[in-house]
Design a protein around this motif. Structure first.
Motif, PDB file in Angstrom:
ATOM      1  N   ALA B 150       0.790  -1.254  -0.075  1.00  0.00           N
ATOM      2  CA  ALA B 150      -0.030   0.061   0.362  1.00  0.00           C
ATOM      3  C   ALA B 150       0.948   1.243   0.029  1.00  0.00           C
ATOM      4  N   MET B 151       1.979   1.219   0.808  1.00  0.00           N
ATOM      5  CA  MET B 151       2.785   2.338   0.872  1.00  0.00           C
ATOM      6  C   MET B 151       3.460   2.681  -0.486  1.00  0.00           C
ATOM      7  N   SER B 152       3.673   1.748  -1.331  1.00  0.00           N
ATOM      8  CA  SER B 152       4.567   1.890  -2.594  1.00  0.00           C
ATOM      9  C   SER B 152       3.591   2.865  -3.438  1.00  0.00           C
ATOM     10  N   VAL B 153       2.156   2.467  -3.375  1.00  0.00           N
ATOM     11  CA  VAL B 153       1.066   3.412  -4.114  1.00  0.00           C
ATOM     12  C   VAL B 153       1.173   4.787  -3.791  1.00  0.00           C
ATOM     13  N   LEU B 154       1.279   4.864  -2.357  1.00  0.00           N
ATOM     14  CA  LEU B 154       1.408   6.449  -1.915  1.00  0.00           C
ATOM     15  C   LEU B 154       2.579   7.020  -2.179  1.00  0.00           C
ATOM     16  N   SER B 165       2.787   0.827 -11.700  1.00  0.00           N
ATOM     17  CA  SER B 165       1.693   0.321 -11.169  1.00  0.00           C
ATOM     18  C   SER B 165       1.853  -0.959 -10.444  1.00  0.00           C
ATOM     19  N   ILE B 166       0.814  -1.364  -9.636  1.00  0.00           N
ATOM     20  CA  ILE B 166       1.003  -2.787  -9.185  1.00  0.00           C
ATOM     21  C   ILE B 166       0.130  -3.752  -9.661  1.00  0.00           C
ATOM     22  N   LEU B 167       0.327  -5.243  -9.653  1.00  0.00           N
ATOM     23  CA  LEU B 167      -0.393  -6.194 -10.139  1.00  0.00           C
ATOM     24  C   LEU B 167      -1.030  -6.693  -8.752  1.00  0.00           C
ATOM     25  N   VAL B 168      -2.258  -6.564  -8.259  1.00  0.00           N
ATOM     26  CA  VAL B 168      -2.567  -6.986  -6.987  1.00  0.00           C
ATOM     27  C   VAL B 168      -3.214  -8.445  -6.797  1.00  0.00           C
ATOM     28  N   VAL B 268      -5.770   2.507   0.850  1.00  0.00           N
ATOM     29  CA  VAL B 268      -5.286   2.226  -0.440  1.00  0.00           C
ATOM     30  C   VAL B 268      -6.148   1.115  -1.136  1.00  0.00           C
ATOM     31  N   PHE B 269      -6.564  -0.193  -0.442  1.00  0.00           N
ATOM     32  CA  PHE B 269      -7.071  -1.152  -0.727  1.00  0.00           C
ATOM     33  C   PHE B 269      -8.620  -1.225  -0.160  1.00  0.00           C
ATOM     34  N   GLU B 270      -9.509  -1.904  -0.730  1.00  0.00           N
ATOM     35  CA  GLU B 270     -10.850  -2.327  -0.397  1.00  0.00           C
ATOM     36  C   GLU B 270     -11.094  -3.793  -0.633  1.00  0.00           C
ATOM     37  N   TRP B 287      -8.005  -8.015  -1.014  1.00  0.00           N
ATOM     38  CA  TRP B 287      -7.808  -6.776  -1.247  1.00  0.00           C
ATOM     39  C   TRP B 287      -7.609  -6.135  -2.860  1.00  0.00           C
ATOM     40  N   ARG B 288      -8.241  -5.295  -3.372  1.00  0.00           N
ATOM     41  CA  ARG B 288      -7.810  -4.542  -4.542  1.00  0.00           C
ATOM     42  C   ARG B 288      -7.712  -3.046  -4.304  1.00  0.00           C
ATOM     43  N   LEU B 289      -6.928  -2.673  -5.260  1.00  0.00           N
ATOM     44  CA  LEU B 289      -6.824  -0.976  -5.213  1.00  0.00           C
ATOM     45  C   LEU B 289      -8.324  -0.369  -5.035  1.00  0.00           C
TER      46      LEU B 289
END
Ligand code: SF4
Lengths: 85, 365
Positions: B150-154, B165-168, B268-270, B287-289
């Motif tokens: 999550a922190m990588s996205v922030l 981008s991330i493949l979650v 970040v995730f839901e 969890w996804r973005l």
């Protein structure tokens, strides 16, 4: 994959708005993100996983676990011996 | 470092005396599932099953993120990593996970830029250094890697990165526990909950599960003495007909967990439904973005929607992950399927049940 490794915080600084630190894992030093342990101070022990401190732990606990990681080989031998006896 | 160990998690005397306690009180065979692959690994490595009374059966849980990341997502990762102008970054264990046709290692061998990183922040650094490339990070894992992912996205957002981008493929433990307990073929009578998942999430999610399914849940660590202690507490409850949530890893885990980390995860995730490799869809188990972060979602950036995955017909990893079978029950185990040439994901990571059996089975016999 979910094993954390305990280490000692030896330096704290900021990088791009993130609280970061240098962590000493009993000799090897690596960078980790300290955002999730805002109360962390130099000298504290912490559990690191994929480059992030997940929480603070007691010094005694950290040293024991580090010792363990270093001596895992002895341990399996000891247990195996115990089993045979 | 001081060599001054008082009580110790490797103290054979302590382990043996705890085992003797278990021997004294046990009157019935009990099937106990350790959720986490790290615990499976420790049980095999230290031969804990052999020092415990035969009434204790370990059922190995699905808690190895490398093992349960869906084949579909592995295939998507392989497709993205094979695309031109992409740097694909991943935790190392994912590189040998077999996709339908190949793995990420073979993508790299064929000239793809696939890099192993230690932390998702390293992938962010790669994106900063390579503005002309698309950098994709394979964000796999349970609740333990979620704070980092999550922190990588922030961080990418703070830095205004347009090429990250991330493949979650996040999976969550409590819904999987419910799915296992709710299955008609379930044999699990007590859980050793995964210590480091609880370090992040706490264990406030467990009392409703324990109450609903009448099952003891003991938060357990990874050292031999931790695991024996978890088993001891579970057996005491089972013998007394109790179903409580207990914490046998209080030196690391608190009830509420790491609140700061949970906050960022939720930012970040839901929650979403998630397919688990070998097991199938588990409702609300991932969890996804969140939509506001969709520009960081690799599945939006790359056309990977129409993939039809194909699992090896020999592999019974799904039944192993649900505790219905053991690796020895697989005809491919140690014959066609080995850690060098894995047919299924549970043979890849050392925390996968098949790889743990392969590595330590010689010691066990
Ligand atoms: S031994 Fe290999 S083929 Fe058999 S279940 Fe395990 S991973 Fe699958």
């Amino acid at each position: 994959m979910c094993l954390g490794v305990p280490g000692k915080i030896v330096e704290i600084y900021e990088n791009n708005g993130l609280k970061m630190g240098k962590i000493d894992f009993g000799g090897v030093t690596r960078e980790a993100c300290l955002e999730y342990v805002p109360e962390a101070q130099i000298g504290d022990y912490t559990l690191i996983h994929v480059g992030f401190a997940l929480n603070l732990i007691s010094e005694e606990e950290a040293i024991e676990t580090l010792q363990l990681l270093n001596q895992i080989a002895d341990l399996s031998e000891e247990i195996t011996q115990e089993k045979i006896e | 470092m001081e060599l001054n160990l008082k009580s110790s998690f490797r103290d054979v005397g302590l382990i043996q005396s705890r085992v003797n306690e278990i021997r004294k009180i046990i009157s019935h065979p009990w099937a106990i599932m350790e959720i986490c692959g790290g615990q499976t690994h420790a049980i095999m490595k230290y031969g804990l099953k052999q020092i415990l009374p035969p009434e204790v059966e370990f059922i190995h849980g699905p808690g190895c993120p490398v093992c349960v990341t869906s084949l579909e997502l592995v295939d998507k990762a392989i497709q993205i990593a094979s695309s031109p102008n992409v740097i694909f970054a991943s935790y190392g264990d994912m590189l040998r996970v077999p996709g339908s046709k190949q793995d990420l290692f073979s993508v790299r061998a064929n000239g793809g830029d696939v890099r192993v990183v230690y932390s998702p922040l390293d992938a962010v650094k790669i994106a900063v250094k390579n503005p002309e490339k698309e950098v994709v990070f394979f964000a796999i894992g349970f609740e333990t890697t979620a704070p980092a992912n999550a922190m990588s996205v922030l961080q990418a957002d703070t830095l205004g990165l347009k090429n990250f981008s991330i493949l979650v493929s996040h999976v969550c433990v409590p819904p999987a526990m419910r799915a296992i307990l709710g299955s008609p073929s379930n044999r699990v009578q007590a859980f050793l909950a995964a210590g480091h998942v609880c370090a992040v999430m706490g264990y406030w999610e467990y009392p409703p599960i324990s109450a609903e399914f009448h099952i003891p849940i003991v938060v357990t660590g990874f050292e031999p003495l931790d695991i024996i202690e978890g088993v001891y507490k579970a057996v005491v409850q089972l013998e007394n007909g109790e179903n409580q949530v207990e914490n046998a890893y209080s030196r690391v885990v608190t009830l509420e967990g790491n609140v700061a980390a949970q906050k960022v995860i939720r930012k970040v995730f839901e929650t979403c439904d998630r397919k688990w490799r070998g097991i199938g869809n588990i409702p609300e188990s991932g969890w996804r973005l969140r939509q506001e972060w969709e520009q960081y979602d690799a599945e939006n950036r790359f056309d990977v929607k129409s993939i039809e995955p194909q699992e090896s017909p020999l592999c019974i990893a799904g039944e192993i992950l649900q505790g219905l079978k053991k690796p020895f029950d697989c005809s491919a185990f140690e014959t066609v399927c080995t850690p060098e040439n894995p047919l299924g994901a549970t043979m890849v990571s050392s925390e996968g049940a098949c790889a743990a059996y392969f590595q330590y089975s010689f010691k066990q016999s």
